[in-house]
Write an enzyme that holds these catalytic residues in place. Structure first.
Site, PDB file in Angstrom:
ATOM      1  N   CYS A  63       0.858  -1.183  -0.043  1.00  0.00           N
ATOM      2  CA  CYS A  63       0.149   0.020   0.038  1.00  0.00           C
ATOM      3  C   CYS A  63       0.876   1.407   0.229  1.00  0.00           C
ATOM      4  O   CYS A  63      -0.051   2.209  -0.435  1.00  0.00           O
ATOM      5  CB  CYS A  63      -1.366   0.346   1.360  1.00  0.00           C
ATOM      6  SG  CYS A  63       0.184  -0.212   2.582  1.00  0.00           S
ATOM      7  N   HIS A 229      -1.098   0.510   7.616  1.00  0.00           N
ATOM      8  CA  HIS A 229      -1.740   0.719   5.597  1.00  0.00           C
ATOM      9  C   HIS A 229      -1.284   2.551   5.500  1.00  0.00           C
ATOM     10  O   HIS A 229      -1.078   3.075   6.449  1.00  0.00           O
ATOM     11  CB  HIS A 229      -3.605   1.193   6.118  1.00  0.00           C
ATOM     12  CG  HIS A 229      -3.988   0.496   4.784  1.00  0.00           C
ATOM     13  ND1 HIS A 229      -3.406  -0.175   4.015  1.00  0.00           N
ATOM     14  CD2 HIS A 229      -5.197   1.460   3.967  1.00  0.00           C
ATOM     15  CE1 HIS A 229      -3.842  -0.262   3.431  1.00  0.00           C
ATOM     16  NE2 HIS A 229      -4.855   0.324   2.693  1.00  0.00           N
ATOM     17  N   ASN A 249      -7.830   5.613  -0.243  1.00  0.00           N
ATOM     18  CA  ASN A 249      -7.269   4.296   0.620  1.00  0.00           C
ATOM     19  C   ASN A 249      -7.130   3.554  -0.888  1.00  0.00           C
ATOM     20  O   ASN A 249      -7.183   3.088  -2.090  1.00  0.00           O
ATOM     21  CB  ASN A 249      -8.477   3.618   0.882  1.00  0.00           C
ATOM     22  CG  ASN A 249      -7.925   2.175   1.682  1.00  0.00           C
ATOM     23  OD1 ASN A 249      -6.817   1.376   0.781  1.00  0.00           O
ATOM     24  ND2 ASN A 249      -8.402   1.658   2.301  1.00  0.00           N
TER      25      ASN A 249
END
Length: 262
Positions: A63, A229, A249
């Site tokens: 990520c 994250h 995201n």
């Protein structure tokens, strides 16, 4: 004409992980390597421009890198300049440039992509039939030795490698029990975020901890902000004393729609 196959980063398990450091296969599924026409109707390198929403994270915990791409994609010219090859080609040969350790490197890759047996890409995915996100991830994996080497990292490193520019990293103090202990630091950080947003600077954010969702089958319905994250910071706003960060995201909307049976 023959299809190009990169002998230094072949479509085999050696490009997925290092068997010497990981004796057991580290992911839930093994990929099938496919060329774009096998999982896209009309493959293109770029389709309808470059948009941060083109990036969707797959079954790989990278990520930090994908959030970096999404942030850089806010300025499409910065993505375009990474591609020496500007158009889709049937030979499947692409050259990109990535800045690593302060030096711009030319990276050559083929277009064999790790995919699910009965579907599309196992790792990052584009929103439509475009290849630029997949090839950029592949080129970055090649520089680091294999895809699994991208499973953990810092967004500041990703943004520096994609832009060749210096980055600034701000971290909250580790020892804290309530907001009052970091209030002064938080006030100063908000001022920096507000300034960066007003100037259009590229920003990302990350959370401490370990991400157990990306490679662990998906989040619960009420997962909220995920530990360990990374996110792209789109904008920051303040009104009536309330401060908000608008973040993206890199999971996108396709992360857990695996087309293959488990």
């Amino acid at each position: 004409l023959d299809h190009f196959l990169d002998p230094s980063f072949p479509p085999t398990d050696t490009s997925i992980y290092d068997k010497e450091t990981d004796p057991q296969y580290p992911l839930q599924q093994k990929p099938v390597w496919k060329r774009p026409h096998q999982f896209m109707r009309d493959p293109k390198l770029f389709d309808d421009g470059i948009d941060p929403n083109d990036i969707n994270q797959g079954a790989l915990g990278n990520c930090w890198f994908l959030a970096s791409i999404a942030s850089v994609a806010e300025n499409p010219a910065l993505i375009k300049r990474l591609f020496i090859t500007k158009e889709y080609n049937e030979q499947g040969l692409y050259q990109l440039r990535i800045c690593k350790n302060g030096e711009w490197l030319k990276v050559t890759v083929d277009d064999y992509i790790p995919c699910y047996n009965y579907g599309g890409p196992m790792f990052c995915r584009a929103t439509g039939d475009e290849l630029w996100v997949l090839l950029l991830e592949k080129a970055y994996a090649k520089i680091h030795g294999n895809y699994c080497q991208l499973r953990a990292g810092f967004v500041s490193h990703g943004m520096a490698d994609l832009t060749g520019c210096p980055t600034r990293d701000h971290r909250f103090p580790k020892e804290r029990h309530d907001y009052s202990e970091i209030e002064e630091y938080a006030e100063e950080l908000w001022s920096k975020l507000d300034l960066a947003d007003s100037k259009g600077w590229i920003m990302c954010a990350g959370t401490p901890g370990v991400d157990t969702f990306t490679e662990g089958g998906g989040p619960d319905d009420d997962h909220g902000i995920v530990a360990g994250h990374a996110y792209s910071v789109i904008q920051c706003k303040e009104r009536d004393g309330i401060r908000l960060l608008n973040v993206r995201n890199p999971w996108g909307c396709l992360l857990y729609t695996s087309p293959s049976p488990r």
